[in-house]
Design a protein around this motif. Structure first.
Motif, PDB file in Angstrom:
ATOM      1  N   LEU A 125      -2.363   1.166  -2.607  1.00 21.88           N
ATOM      2  CA  LEU A 125      -3.586   1.060  -3.408  1.00 21.88           C
ATOM      3  C   LEU A 125      -4.301   2.405  -3.496  1.00 21.88           C
ATOM      4  O   LEU A 125      -4.739   2.827  -4.573  1.00 21.88           O
ATOM      5  CB  LEU A 125      -4.505  -0.005  -2.803  1.00 21.88           C
ATOM      6  N   ALA A 126      -4.415   3.104  -2.362  1.00 19.11           N
ATOM      7  CA  ALA A 126      -5.120   4.393  -2.354  1.00 19.11           C
ATOM      8  C   ALA A 126      -4.359   5.456  -3.138  1.00 19.11           C
ATOM      9  O   ALA A 126      -4.967   6.331  -3.772  1.00 19.11           O
ATOM     10  CB  ALA A 126      -5.335   4.860  -0.917  1.00 19.11           C
ATOM     11  N   ARG A 127      -3.042   5.363  -3.112  1.00 11.90           N
ATOM     12  CA  ARG A 127      -2.220   6.381  -3.795  1.00 11.90           C
ATOM     13  C   ARG A 127      -2.429   6.343  -5.304  1.00 11.90           C
ATOM     14  O   ARG A 127      -2.249   7.356  -5.994  1.00 11.90           O
ATOM     15  CB  ARG A 127      -0.751   6.123  -3.459  1.00 11.90           C
ATOM     16  N   GLN A 128      -2.833   5.188  -5.815  1.00 15.94           N
ATOM     17  CA  GLN A 128      -3.094   5.083  -7.250  1.00 15.94           C
ATOM     18  C   GLN A 128      -4.422   5.719  -7.641  1.00 15.94           C
ATOM     19  O   GLN A 128      -4.702   5.890  -8.828  1.00 15.94           O
ATOM     20  CB  GLN A 128      -3.085   3.609  -7.675  1.00 15.94           C
ATOM     21  N   LEU A 129      -5.235   6.068  -6.650  1.00 13.41           N
ATOM     22  CA  LEU A 129      -6.523   6.701  -6.929  1.00 13.41           C
ATOM     23  C   LEU A 129      -6.484   8.205  -6.753  1.00 13.41           C
ATOM     24  O   LEU A 129      -7.424   8.908  -7.128  1.00 13.41           O
ATOM     25  CB  LEU A 129      -7.603   6.118  -6.017  1.00 13.41           C
ATOM     26  N   PHE A 163      -1.839  -8.649   2.646  1.00  9.55           N
ATOM     27  CA  PHE A 163      -1.538  -9.464   1.464  1.00  9.55           C
ATOM     28  C   PHE A 163      -2.644  -9.387   0.404  1.00  9.55           C
ATOM     29  O   PHE A 163      -2.340  -9.156  -0.771  1.00  9.55           O
ATOM     30  CB  PHE A 163      -1.262 -10.906   1.884  1.00  9.55           C
ATOM     31  N   PRO A 164      -3.939  -9.573   0.751  1.00  4.55           N
ATOM     32  CA  PRO A 164      -4.950  -9.380  -0.299  1.00  4.55           C
ATOM     33  C   PRO A 164      -5.016  -7.944  -0.802  1.00  4.55           C
ATOM     34  O   PRO A 164      -5.285  -7.711  -1.987  1.00  4.55           O
ATOM     35  CB  PRO A 164      -6.260  -9.801   0.384  1.00  4.55           C
ATOM     36  N   ILE A 165      -4.754  -6.964   0.082  1.00  5.35           N
ATOM     37  CA  ILE A 165      -4.742  -5.575  -0.377  1.00  5.35           C
ATOM     38  C   ILE A 165      -3.597  -5.356  -1.357  1.00  5.35           C
ATOM     39  O   ILE A 165      -3.757  -4.701  -2.398  1.00  5.35           O
ATOM     40  CB  ILE A 165      -4.618  -4.615   0.820  1.00  5.35           C
ATOM     41  N   ALA A 166      -2.419  -5.923  -1.058  1.00  7.13           N
ATOM     42  CA  ALA A 166      -1.280  -5.799  -1.960  1.00  7.13           C
ATOM     43  C   ALA A 166      -1.567  -6.469  -3.292  1.00  7.13           C
ATOM     44  O   ALA A 166      -1.169  -5.960  -4.355  1.00  7.13           O
ATOM     45  CB  ALA A 166      -0.034  -6.404  -1.315  1.00  7.13           C
ATOM     46  N   CYS A 167      -2.263  -7.604  -3.258  1.00 11.83           N
ATOM     47  CA  CYS A 167      -2.627  -8.282  -4.501  1.00 11.83           C
ATOM     48  C   CYS A 167      -3.485  -7.371  -5.375  1.00 11.83           C
ATOM     49  O   CYS A 167      -3.237  -7.228  -6.578  1.00 11.83           O
ATOM     50  CB  CYS A 167      -3.355  -9.589  -4.188  1.00 11.83           C
ATOM     51  N   LEU A 168      -4.490  -6.723  -4.777  1.00 12.89           N
ATOM     52  CA  LEU A 168      -5.339  -5.809  -5.531  1.00 12.89           C
ATOM     53  C   LEU A 168      -4.546  -4.596  -6.025  1.00 12.89           C
ATOM     54  O   LEU A 168      -4.787  -4.089  -7.130  1.00 12.89           O
ATOM     55  CB  LEU A 168      -6.515  -5.358  -4.662  1.00 12.89           C
ATOM     56  N   ALA A 169      -3.587  -4.119  -5.211  1.00 10.67           N
ATOM     57  CA  ALA A 169      -2.774  -2.971  -5.624  1.00 10.67           C
ATOM     58  C   ALA A 169      -1.913  -3.325  -6.835  1.00 10.67           C
ATOM     59  O   ALA A 169      -1.769  -2.520  -7.763  1.00 10.67           O
ATOM     60  CB  ALA A 169      -1.895  -2.512  -4.462  1.00 10.67           C
ATOM     61  N   PHE A 170      -1.336  -4.520  -6.840  1.00  8.57           N
ATOM     62  CA  PHE A 170      -0.529  -4.947  -7.984  1.00  8.57           C
ATOM     63  C   PHE A 170      -1.390  -5.086  -9.243  1.00  8.57           C
ATOM     64  O   PHE A 170      -0.977  -4.711 -10.344  1.00  8.57           O
ATOM     65  CB  PHE A 170       0.173  -6.266  -7.682  1.00  8.57           C
ATOM     66  N   ILE A 320     -18.381  13.141  -9.498  1.00 12.34           N
ATOM     67  CA  ILE A 320     -17.140  12.617  -8.931  1.00 12.34           C
ATOM     68  C   ILE A 320     -16.237  11.994  -9.990  1.00 12.34           C
ATOM     69  O   ILE A 320     -15.254  11.335  -9.666  1.00 12.34           O
ATOM     70  CB  ILE A 320     -17.447  11.547  -7.856  1.00 12.34           C
ATOM     71  N   SER A 321     -16.553  12.191 -11.256  1.00 11.01           N
ATOM     72  CA  SER A 321     -15.780  11.545 -12.315  1.00 11.01           C
ATOM     73  C   SER A 321     -14.334  12.022 -12.347  1.00 11.01           C
ATOM     74  O   SER A 321     -13.442  11.299 -12.799  1.00 11.01           O
ATOM     75  CB  SER A 321     -16.437  11.783 -13.679  1.00 11.01           C
ATOM     76  N   GLY A 322     -14.051  13.216 -11.872  1.00 10.95           N
ATOM     77  CA  GLY A 322     -12.696  13.732 -11.924  1.00 10.95           C
ATOM     78  C   GLY A 322     -11.874  13.457 -10.685  1.00 10.95           C
ATOM     79  O   GLY A 322     -10.749  13.951 -10.580  1.00 10.95           O
ATOM     80  N   TRP A 323     -12.395  12.725  -9.740  1.00 12.04           N
ATOM     81  CA  TRP A 323     -11.673  12.497  -8.495  1.00 12.04           C
ATOM     82  C   TRP A 323     -10.524  11.513  -8.663  1.00 12.04           C
ATOM     83  O   TRP A 323      -9.523  11.596  -7.960  1.00 12.04           O
ATOM     84  CB  TRP A 323     -12.610  11.952  -7.420  1.00 12.04           C
ATOM     85  N   TYR A 324     -10.693  10.515  -9.517  1.00 13.32           N
ATOM     86  CA  TYR A 324      -9.794   9.376  -9.533  1.00 13.32           C
ATOM     87  C   TYR A 324      -8.758   9.505 -10.634  1.00 13.32           C
ATOM     88  O   TYR A 324      -9.047   9.939 -11.748  1.00 13.32           O
ATOM     89  CB  TYR A 324     -10.585   8.072  -9.715  1.00 13.32           C
ATOM     90  N   ALA A 325      -7.524   9.074 -10.317  1.00 12.56           N
ATOM     91  CA  ALA A 325      -6.420   9.167 -11.270  1.00 12.56           C
ATOM     92  C   ALA A 325      -6.280   7.906 -12.109  1.00 12.56           C
ATOM     93  O   ALA A 325      -5.377   7.800 -12.921  1.00 12.56           O
ATOM     94  CB  ALA A 325      -5.105   9.411 -10.516  1.00 12.56           C
ATOM     95  N   THR A 326      -7.146   6.937 -11.927  1.00  9.55           N
ATOM     96  CA  THR A 326      -7.077   5.655 -12.623  1.00  9.55           C
ATOM     97  C   THR A 326      -8.289   5.498 -13.527  1.00  9.55           C
ATOM     98  O   THR A 326      -9.190   6.338 -13.524  1.00  9.55           O
ATOM     99  CB  THR A 326      -7.041   4.507 -11.603  1.00  9.55           C
ATOM    100  N   ALA A 390     -10.154   7.919   0.055  1.00 10.10           N
ATOM    101  CA  ALA A 390      -8.935   8.698  -0.210  1.00 10.10           C
ATOM    102  C   ALA A 390      -9.180   9.858  -1.176  1.00 10.10           C
ATOM    103  O   ALA A 390      -8.815  11.012  -0.877  1.00 10.10           O
ATOM    104  CB  ALA A 390      -7.834   7.769  -0.717  1.00 10.10           C
ATOM    105  N   PRO A 391      -9.778   9.621  -2.363  1.00  7.79           N
ATOM    106  CA  PRO A 391     -10.061  10.774  -3.240  1.00  7.79           C
ATOM    107  C   PRO A 391     -11.024  11.772  -2.609  1.00  7.79           C
ATOM    108  O   PRO A 391     -10.938  12.982  -2.882  1.00  7.79           O
ATOM    109  CB  PRO A 391     -10.665  10.126  -4.495  1.00  7.79           C
ATOM    110  N   ALA A 392     -11.944  11.270  -1.764  1.00  7.66           N
ATOM    111  CA  ALA A 392     -12.879  12.180  -1.097  1.00  7.66           C
ATOM    112  C   ALA A 392     -12.144  13.081  -0.118  1.00  7.66           C
ATOM    113  O   ALA A 392     -12.415  14.291  -0.030  1.00  7.66           O
ATOM    114  CB  ALA A 392     -13.960  11.380  -0.383  1.00  7.66           C
ATOM    115  N   ILE A 393     -11.187  12.506   0.638  1.00  9.12           N
ATOM    116  CA  ILE A 393     -10.396  13.323   1.558  1.00  9.12           C
ATOM    117  C   ILE A 393      -9.588  14.353   0.776  1.00  9.12           C
ATOM    118  O   ILE A 393      -9.474  15.516   1.170  1.00  9.12           O
ATOM    119  CB  ILE A 393      -9.474  12.420   2.402  1.00  9.12           C
TER     120      ILE A 393
END
Length: 662
Positions: A125-129, A163-170, A320-326, A390-393
């Motif tokens: 999930l974090a990798r998508q951000l 499992f709920p985290i994976a659901c949100l990632a999907f 922070i608008s440019g931090w996220y890849a989604t 994650a994007p902050a790090i």
């Protein structure tokens, strides 16, 4: 190498790293992996109870026995429904137990697997951000082996948060483009959320429409079709869950269990500060000198994660608008999830201008009234904070002068070693001879272990859990038990034995149909031996050191009590009122168990003087003592056409400030 193959390889590497971290940060579990189980900051009672639930599930699957009848709180049925059921976790435990032949090893392998999967799902999930793999790995590390996981190590269904985290990632991956695998992955993850932790399933159901509204742009016809497909897949998944959950709800309804606002356990009830890390953290105990009570609920929302985000935002001057890849809605969606779960986790204790957000869910959303502790919903706050960090790090990693310090602090906050362990064989080895005697006397009678728990302290509840563990050895149903709820007769028996052992206590034991009584003299006062003999009117059938075993003759079933079909009141009843109904006095102490067709019609004069009636379904169970001339009902719900009420004992009525109504 195509993108899918590269992504799978990346996930495999992350999983391997999380597996290594799980072995390291659960030290010294690896050296006791076949003999002990992790207990975290909870009493060992919680870990042993979860082990019992998984063992029962595995036994029911492998031997074809009724799943809902856990063999506790005899003679009540469906007792497994009174706690957090974990059918999928139990299924995995059954497979691992069959392969390893060691219950503790199977439990610990499952525990470690859940930690690893929670980290991998968070990474996905974090990798998508963010395009930064190290930043995404840090977020997953926090949820895999951070303070939350280590301090809730005893509650294995709370570690199934992958499992709920994976659901949100999907769902998030579907926002980028439709893939059948992601669609059905979200549906399967949704189902497994319900089948591992129903509390997470309830909140995830509440979140999905909100999350979809934020994540899907809704700009094109394809976007709208994607939304419909996601919701349709989850609706089909919900139907599958209902096939399992409806029997559980039927058992709970039959026993009349309900948790009103004032009885739920919220964040304000269980620990004083929802932000500071809990007891045992190196960062807290060494740097902040903030020792918390190790017996309270322990949560850590991520102090360093919040600090990282604030530092990154200040360095970027809050641009922070440019931090996220989604899409832009992802960050607000995660922020809403984190804030909503935090507000709900406070339960009814947090009110804004006299109104608590939790009340809406408790009263209107199906399933919320049965949740034991909304404080556990704060898990989704930790998820939101970890993903948002994650994007902050990643942003801070470009400023080398602060990166090292922040990673040291993050490691210090995660560090909780050594974690406490619970001896899996405790309470069994030192009673082996008595348990063997019970195994040889294979009849259908139930076993009662004394002393009973007189309260809900860890020491008291540990007695009940150890009795449940011993029941796995001697294979008799037991009157003892521990779960999220206690039937009224169990509480009545505990009070009677504590106050009047040879009188009311002995009569109540007979009413429950007890065949064998195992008395642990080492847990009783020195003078208890004579009292116990008087209680059962004989010498023990067998004595093994400090363990005495009494065998009771099966008594004649008492004549059934004719339950009143109608009652009249002077004024209109309302929810919470206790009604006292006259009955024919029983000749002996009698147990009234739930019946699906037990009803009573209540009649009173309405506002205009005309008679009004309601037919009330009677739920729950109670012990009526010999010569007791009344039975008490507490009104749960009363509408214009029907109502429900539960049986309440005389002992309970005496404790209430409101007197029973005539």
């Amino acid at each position: 190498m195509n993108a899918d193959a590269s992504w799978k390889k990346e996930l495999r590497k992350a999983t391997a790293l999380y597996a290594g971290a799980a072995l390291i940060f659960t030290w010294p579990l690896v050296w006791h992996i076949a003999s002990s189980i992790p207990s975290g900051s909870e009493p060992s009672t919680v870990a042993l109870f979860n082990l019992y639930v998984l063992e029962h599930t595995g036994h029911a699957l492998s031997h074809g026995q009724p799943y809902w009848d856990a063999g506790i709180f005899w003679p009540h049925s469906g007792t497994l429904a009174w706690s957090e059921t974990q059918p999928f976790t139990g299924f995995l435990f059954c497979l691992l137990h069959a392969v390893t032949g060691q219950p503790f090893l199977a439990y610990n392998l499952l525990f470690l697997a859940y930690l690893v999967f929670q980290g991998t799902a968070t990474y996905a999930l974090a990798r998508q951000l963010t395009e930064d793999r190290i930043a995404a790995f840090a977020s997953g590390l926090w949820l895999a082996v951070g303070g939350y996981a280590m301090h809730q190590a005893a509650v294995i269904h709370l570690l199934a948060g992958g499992f709920p985290i994976a659901c949100l990632a999907f769902v998030l991956s579907l926002a980028r483009g439709f893939r059948p695998f992601a669609l059905w992955g979200a549906a399967v993850a949704y189902v497994l959320t319900w089948l591992t932790c129903a509390q997470f399933g309830v909140f995830l159901t509440f979140l999905l429409p909100v999350g979809v509204a934020f994540l899907i742009p809704w700009k094109t016809p394809w976007d709208r079709r994607a939304v419909l497909m996601i919701l349709g897949a989850c609706a089909a998944a919900a139907f599958i869950c209902l096939l399992f959950l409806l029997p559980q709800k039927a058992h709970l309804d039959q026993m009349g269990f309900e948790r009103p606002h004032e009885e739920v356990l919220g964040t304000l009830d269980v620990f004083p500060d929802p932000v500071l890390p809990a007891h045992g953290h190196w960062l807290t105990t060494r740097l902040l000198h903030a020792d918390a009570d190790p017996n309270v609920y322990s949560w850590d929302l991520g102090v360093v994660l919040i600090l990282i985000w604030l530092i990154a935002a200040s360095l970027a001057r809050f641009r922070i608008s440019g931090w996220y890849a989604t899409p832009r809605g992802v960050a607000p969606a995660l922020a809403v999830i984190a804030l909503a779960s935090l507000l709900i986790a406070f339960g009814g204790r947090l009110s804004i201008f006299g109104f608590a957000p939790y009340w809406i869910l408790h009263d209107l959303f199906p399933g919320w009234s049965g949740i034991r502790s909304p404080a556990r919903i704060v898990f989704f706050t930790t998820v939101g904070l970890a993903i948002l960090a994650a994007p902050a790090i990643a942003y801070i990693r470009h400023h080398r002068y602060v990166t090292g310090t922040l990673f040291v602090l993050l490691a210090a906050e995660v560090w909780t070693m050594p974690i406490p362990l619970a001896d899996g064989a405790r309470g069994i080895k030192d009673h082996e001879i008595a348990l063997e005697w019970l195994k040889q006397h294979k009849d259908d009678g139930a076993v009662l272990e004394l002393p009973l728990a007189e309260g809900t302290t860890p020491a008291h509840l540990e007695r009940e859990v150890l009795a449940m563990r011993r029941a796995r050895v001697h294979n008799h149903p037991i009157v003892n038990g521990y779960s999220g709820h206690f039937p009224e007769p169990f509480w009545q028996l505990a009070v009677a034995v504590a106050e009047d052992q040879t009188g009311r206590g002995r009569r109540y034991i007979g009413a429950l149909g007890v065949r064998h009584v195992l008395v642990h003299l080492h847990d009783l006062p020195d003078t208890a031996g004579n009292v116990v003999r008087q209680m059962f009117g004989s010498e023990p059938a067998a004595a093994f050191g400090q363990d005495w075993l009494f065998s009771l003759r099966p008594g004649k079933p008492p004549p059934s009590v004719k339950f009143p079909e109608r009652t009249k009141l002077r004024t209109a009843p309302s929810a919470g009122d206790i009604l006292r109904l006259a009955i024919r006095p029983p000749e002996a102490a009698t147990l009234l168990l739930p019946e699906s067709d037990r009803r009573v019609t209540i009649e009173w004069k309405g506002v205009h003087g005309y008679p009004e009636t309601r037919t009330v379904r009677v739920l729950g169970s109670v012990i009526l003592d010999a010569r007791e001339e009344h039975v008490h009902l507490q009104i749960l719900h009363l509408s214009r056409s029907w109502g429900t009420a539960r049986l309440v004992s005389t002992e309970r009525v005496k404790q209430k400030t409101r007197s029973a109504r005539p």
